[in-house]
Design a protein around this motif. Structure first.
Motif, PDB file in Angstrom:
ATOM      1  N   ARG A 112      12.759  -2.236  12.742  1.00  0.00           N
ATOM      2  CA  ARG A 112      12.948  -2.235  11.288  1.00  0.00           C
ATOM      3  C   ARG A 112      11.789  -1.569  10.549  1.00  0.00           C
ATOM      4  N   SER A 113      10.682  -1.314  11.263  1.00  0.00           N
ATOM      5  CA  SER A 113       9.561  -0.610  10.624  1.00  0.00           C
ATOM      6  C   SER A 113       9.762   0.908  10.651  1.00  0.00           C
ATOM      7  N   LEU A 114      10.779   1.375  11.366  1.00  0.00           N
ATOM      8  CA  LEU A 114      11.053   2.806  11.468  1.00  0.00           C
ATOM      9  C   LEU A 114      11.868   3.277  10.268  1.00  0.00           C
ATOM     10  N   PRO A 115      11.918   4.594  10.045  1.00  0.00           N
ATOM     11  CA  PRO A 115      12.813   5.092   8.987  1.00  0.00           C
ATOM     12  C   PRO A 115      14.262   4.731   9.320  1.00  0.00           C
ATOM     13  N   LEU A 116      14.917   4.032   8.409  1.00  0.00           N
ATOM     14  CA  LEU A 116      16.283   3.577   8.626  1.00  0.00           C
ATOM     15  C   LEU A 116      17.224   4.213   7.611  1.00  0.00           C
ATOM     16  N   HIS A 117      18.396   4.580   8.079  1.00  0.00           N
ATOM     17  CA  HIS A 117      19.447   5.058   7.183  1.00  0.00           C
ATOM     18  C   HIS A 117      20.009   3.871   6.406  1.00  0.00           C
ATOM     19  N   PRO A 118      20.358   4.047   5.128  1.00  0.00           N
ATOM     20  CA  PRO A 118      20.941   2.921   4.377  1.00  0.00           C
ATOM     21  C   PRO A 118      22.161   2.315   5.065  1.00  0.00           C
ATOM     22  N   GLY A 119      22.909   3.151   5.795  1.00  0.00           N
ATOM     23  CA  GLY A 119      24.095   2.652   6.481  1.00  0.00           C
ATOM     24  C   GLY A 119      23.788   1.721   7.632  1.00  0.00           C
ATOM     25  N   ALA A 120      22.513   1.658   8.043  1.00  0.00           N
ATOM     26  CA  ALA A 120      22.140   0.777   9.146  1.00  0.00           C
ATOM     27  C   ALA A 120      22.103  -0.690   8.740  1.00  0.00           C
ATOM     28  N   GLY A 121      22.133  -0.959   7.424  1.00  0.00           N
ATOM     29  CA  GLY A 121      22.133  -2.350   6.974  1.00  0.00           C
ATOM     30  C   GLY A 121      20.936  -3.140   7.456  1.00  0.00           C
ATOM     31  N   GLU A 166      14.459  -9.377  22.919  1.00  0.00           N
ATOM     32  CA  GLU A 166      15.397  -8.577  22.131  1.00  0.00           C
ATOM     33  C   GLU A 166      15.133  -8.706  20.640  1.00  0.00           C
ATOM     34  N   ALA A 167      14.925  -9.937  20.154  1.00  0.00           N
ATOM     35  CA  ALA A 167      14.711 -10.150  18.721  1.00  0.00           C
ATOM     36  C   ALA A 167      13.431  -9.468  18.248  1.00  0.00           C
ATOM     37  N   ASP A 168      12.366  -9.547  19.049  1.00  0.00           N
ATOM     38  CA  ASP A 168      11.104  -8.913  18.676  1.00  0.00           C
ATOM     39  C   ASP A 168      11.258  -7.392  18.604  1.00  0.00           C
ATOM     40  N   PHE A 169      11.994  -6.829  19.566  1.00  0.00           N
ATOM     41  CA  PHE A 169      12.166  -5.387  19.591  1.00  0.00           C
ATOM     42  C   PHE A 169      12.951  -4.908  18.379  1.00  0.00           C
ATOM     43  N   ILE A 170      14.014  -5.620  18.034  1.00  0.00           N
ATOM     44  CA  ILE A 170      14.803  -5.231  16.851  1.00  0.00           C
ATOM     45  C   ILE A 170      13.960  -5.363  15.592  1.00  0.00           C
ATOM     46  N   ALA A 171      13.148  -6.419  15.522  1.00  0.00           N
ATOM     47  CA  ALA A 171      12.266  -6.576  14.360  1.00  0.00           C
ATOM     48  C   ALA A 171      11.308  -5.396  14.249  1.00  0.00           C
ATOM     49  N   ALA A 172      10.783  -4.914  15.389  1.00  0.00           N
ATOM     50  CA  ALA A 172       9.881  -3.766  15.374  1.00  0.00           C
ATOM     51  C   ALA A 172      10.604  -2.500  14.933  1.00  0.00           C
ATOM     52  N   LEU A 211      19.599  -3.162  10.199  1.00  0.00           N
ATOM     53  CA  LEU A 211      19.822  -3.585  11.585  1.00  0.00           C
ATOM     54  C   LEU A 211      20.194  -5.058  11.692  1.00  0.00           C
ATOM     55  N   ARG A 212      20.871  -5.586  10.664  1.00  0.00           N
ATOM     56  CA  ARG A 212      21.325  -6.976  10.711  1.00  0.00           C
ATOM     57  C   ARG A 212      22.743  -7.094  11.256  1.00  0.00           C
ATOM     58  N   ASP A 213      23.371  -5.967  11.543  1.00  0.00           N
ATOM     59  CA  ASP A 213      24.757  -5.987  11.998  1.00  0.00           C
ATOM     60  C   ASP A 213      24.881  -5.156  13.261  1.00  0.00           C
ATOM     61  N   ASP A 214      26.070  -5.195  13.876  1.00  0.00           N
ATOM     62  CA  ASP A 214      26.295  -4.436  15.106  1.00  0.00           C
ATOM     63  C   ASP A 214      26.714  -3.001  14.839  1.00  0.00           C
ATOM     64  N   CYS A 215      27.031  -2.664  13.599  1.00  0.00           N
ATOM     65  CA  CYS A 215      27.572  -1.345  13.273  1.00  0.00           C
ATOM     66  C   CYS A 215      26.823  -0.724  12.101  1.00  0.00           C
ATOM     67  N   ALA A 216      26.842   0.598  12.072  1.00  0.00           N
ATOM     68  CA  ALA A 216      26.409   1.337  10.892  1.00  0.00           C
ATOM     69  C   ALA A 216      27.651   1.770  10.123  1.00  0.00           C
ATOM     70  N   VAL A 217      27.537   1.803   8.815  1.00  0.00           N
ATOM     71  CA  VAL A 217      28.654   2.186   7.954  1.00  0.00           C
ATOM     72  C   VAL A 217      28.209   3.388   7.126  1.00  0.00           C
TER      73      VAL A 217
END
Length: 286
Positions: free
Chosen positions: A11-20, A3-9, A22-28
């Protein structure tokens, strides 16, 4: 990947600023004058619920675990989207779904229904409205903060094992929405305990950066003191874990279990012992 490796991978994708990141369970997301909170959790038969589980309980838990993420943000539910795999008693699932949506005033917005040949897997996206800005997250812990939990740990573990007084803790957890909304103005960091207190304290330390968490075992409330280590690692408790200034006058009862201290890298101490993810701190998907 685990799970940790997949989430780390991811993070290389285009992320919305609200995704934080991906360090949290929610987007704001800030939209106009509103701040929306979005989260998505899935459950699979044989992993998150027993293959012979009452579909009513499955529906309840599926929604409740998502609402618990909103609770950790001090958000009030707007509604949910459901992804559902048809099974042997879909009518019973709908009964449970109706009960939990009505209990927490979280109406159904839509979703998708499929059939399949493998184990049932369901998902819910919950959308909430922030009641306090800035929205609490798990990255705000400050050195000198006190660390708190809202209630005992290990109840779901005992319920999973069939202990009658704790069956509801596992089958029908209760998201602490009202408590999260009251706490939001007072906390520096907050998250719900889904994967075990130890692991989630480590995650809070990692997200906050520059701090560690010191826990005192004598202060941590558990459902079975003889199984203390299991109680703080098993997870599924959905209590709120948060940090706040030690002099803060909290609006709800909470148990102080430790302190936030300066640390260059993520760190977790239980009394005099240093704990790391290598110690099996809690539940992680492999």
């Amino acid at each position: 990947m685990n799970e940790a490796d997949f989430i780390a991978a991811l993070r290389s994708l285009p992320l919305h600023p609200g995704a934080g990141y991906l360090r949290d369970d929610c987007a704001v997301l800030e939209i106009g004058n509103e701040t929306l909170v979005l989260t998505h959790d899935s459950m699979a038969a044989g992993t998150h619920f027993r293959n012979d589980a009452d579909p009513f309980d499955v529906a309840w838990k599926l929604v409740a675990t998502n609402l618990s993420d909103l609770a950790a943000k001090g958000a009030e539910p707007v509604g949910v989207l459901l992804g559902y795999t048809l099974g042997s008693d879909d009518a019973r699932f709908i009964e449970g779904l109706r009960a939990v949506l009505e209990e927490y005033d979280a109406p159904l917005l839509g979703g998708d229904t499929i059939s399949g040949t493998t184990a049932q897997t369901h998902g819910v996206t919950a959308i909430g409205r922030a009641t306090h800005v800035p929205v609490p997250d798990r990255g705000g812990a400050k050195a000198g903060d006190a660390v708190y939990v809202t209630g005992p740990l290990g109840c779901a573990m005992l319920g999973f094992e069939g202990d009658a007084p704790h069956l509801e803790a596992f089958n029908r957890p209760r998201p602490l929405l009202a408590e999260g909304q009251k706490l939001a103005p007072f906390v520096n960091a907050m998250m719900d305990i889904s994967d075990g207190l130890a692991l989630d304290c480590w995650r809070l330390s990692a997200a906050s950066r520059g701090v560690g968490i010191e826990l005192k075992s004598a202060l941590i409330p558990v459902a079975d003191q003889a199984r203390f280590d299991e109680c703080i690692r098993w997870g599924d408790d959905y209590q709120l874990l948060f940090t706040a200034h030690p002099a803060a006058k909290l609006p709800i009862p909470a148990i102080r279990i430790g302190a936030v201290t300066p640390a260059e890298d993520p760190a977790l101490w239980l009394d005099d012992d240093i704990l790391t993810p290598d110690h099996g701190l809690g539940f992680q998907h492999r």
